[in-house]
Enzyme design. Sequence first.
Site, PDB file in Angstrom:
ATOM      1  N   TYR A  49      -9.240   6.961   6.261  1.00  0.00           N
ATOM      2  CA  TYR A  49      -9.893   8.015   5.620  1.00  0.00           C
ATOM      3  C   TYR A  49     -11.313   7.566   5.107  1.00  0.00           C
ATOM      4  O   TYR A  49     -12.204   8.133   5.056  1.00  0.00           O
ATOM      5  CB  TYR A  49      -9.034   8.538   4.597  1.00  0.00           C
ATOM      6  N   GLU A  50     -11.426   6.365   4.592  1.00  0.00           N
ATOM      7  CA  GLU A  50     -12.788   5.755   4.183  1.00  0.00           C
ATOM      8  C   GLU A  50     -13.772   5.767   5.239  1.00  0.00           C
ATOM      9  O   GLU A  50     -14.878   6.130   4.920  1.00  0.00           O
ATOM     10  CB  GLU A  50     -12.494   4.279   3.564  1.00  0.00           C
ATOM     11  N   ASP A  62       9.474   8.240   0.052  1.00  0.00           N
ATOM     12  CA  ASP A  62       8.604   8.829  -1.130  1.00  0.00           C
ATOM     13  C   ASP A  62       8.515   7.871  -1.932  1.00  0.00           C
ATOM     14  O   ASP A  62       9.702   7.324  -2.511  1.00  0.00           O
ATOM     15  CB  ASP A  62       9.098   9.983  -1.548  1.00  0.00           C
ATOM     16  N   LYS A 109      -3.578  21.418  -7.784  1.00  0.00           N
ATOM     17  CA  LYS A 109      -3.197  22.076  -8.695  1.00  0.00           C
ATOM     18  C   LYS A 109      -2.369  21.437  -9.738  1.00  0.00           C
ATOM     19  O   LYS A 109      -1.977  20.366 -10.056  1.00  0.00           O
ATOM     20  CB  LYS A 109      -1.971  23.045  -8.095  1.00  0.00           C
ATOM     21  N   GLU A 142       0.823  -1.066   0.021  1.00  0.00           N
ATOM     22  CA  GLU A 142       0.006  -0.139   0.030  1.00  0.00           C
ATOM     23  C   GLU A 142       0.888   1.254  -0.081  1.00  0.00           C
ATOM     24  O   GLU A 142       1.900   1.479   0.920  1.00  0.00           O
ATOM     25  CB  GLU A 142      -0.850   0.176   1.349  1.00  0.00           C
ATOM     26  N   ASP A 167     -12.487   9.386  -2.130  1.00  0.00           N
ATOM     27  CA  ASP A 167     -13.888  10.175  -2.101  1.00  0.00           C
ATOM     28  C   ASP A 167     -13.669  11.163  -3.070  1.00  0.00           C
ATOM     29  O   ASP A 167     -14.653  11.954  -3.282  1.00  0.00           O
ATOM     30  CB  ASP A 167     -14.018  10.386  -0.434  1.00  0.00           C
ATOM     31  N   ASP A 198      -3.207  11.693  -1.627  1.00  0.00           N
ATOM     32  CA  ASP A 198      -3.491  12.954  -1.722  1.00  0.00           C
ATOM     33  C   ASP A 198      -3.814  13.370  -3.206  1.00  0.00           C
ATOM     34  O   ASP A 198      -3.169  12.725  -4.089  1.00  0.00           O
ATOM     35  CB  ASP A 198      -1.996  13.724  -1.433  1.00  0.00           C
TER      36      ASP A 198
END
Length: 241
Positions: free
Chosen positions: A223-224, A124, A150, A72, A182, A146
């Site tokens: 987050y879900e 990263d 922009k 993940e 989402d 994320d």
Amino acid sequence: MRLRNIPGSRETIAASKYCITPEPAEGVEVEIRSHKMGDKKSNEGGRMILGDWNVKGHWADVFGNDHPIRIEIGMGKGAFLMERAIREPDINYIGIEKYSSVLLRAIQKQEEADLPNLRFIRMDAEYITDVFAPGEVDRIYLNFSDPWPKAKTAKRRLTSRQFLARYDKILHPDGIVEFKTDNIDLFDFSLEEVEPAGWKILAMTRDLHKDADMNADNIMTEYETKFSALGQKICKYVISR
Ligand code: SAM
């Protein structure tokens, strides 16, 4: 996900037996570049050793078996991955997270759970091809990545064609990428990136929790749980080459 810097988190992570701190393999020429990890306020910037890291192609040695490897990217505090590792002991799971203060929470949970099939890397994901050999990864999970809203930062989105090209290098030919979000703009962008990058959509939904098939073995991420409690619909795609 931003947590305030937690003093000592880097040291705790470096000392943890669950977190791989990649080192250059002996005899390998190492390239050292300076790059920013995160925004300007981040304490995670600075130098990082790149090259042919010693774990690349050696994950079977790390786990002591040759079970499939699933990762993940942007795992946050790791609830999703930990649940997967519990449910599927014959799959090896690796969580990748760039912020020490976030990763620390996952490591603390794993110190208690002591799951043999779960490891972490603090890095990263831009450098993912430095830690996995071609075809070494069986599946990639991207959960609530994320959005980088922009346009000029689109290539940092984990579903951009630039990232799909990196995944192409490490994923087994039959491997898949599963992505949940989402964020409708990010989902639309991600769908548009699939074909130009040479991938194809195997399944998709814009309301995962109402899609019986795609939701069948769904594991909610942190987050879900948060966004669906607010009434947000969850989008998901599954893609392959
Ligand atoms: N996947 C978790 C979930 O669904 O609850 C966390 C989602 S959070 C919005 C996104 C996470 O991805 C953050 O913890 C962030 O630090 C991490 N992240 C974003 N870009 C990354 C990158 N390029 N490499 C590694 N981690 C990244």
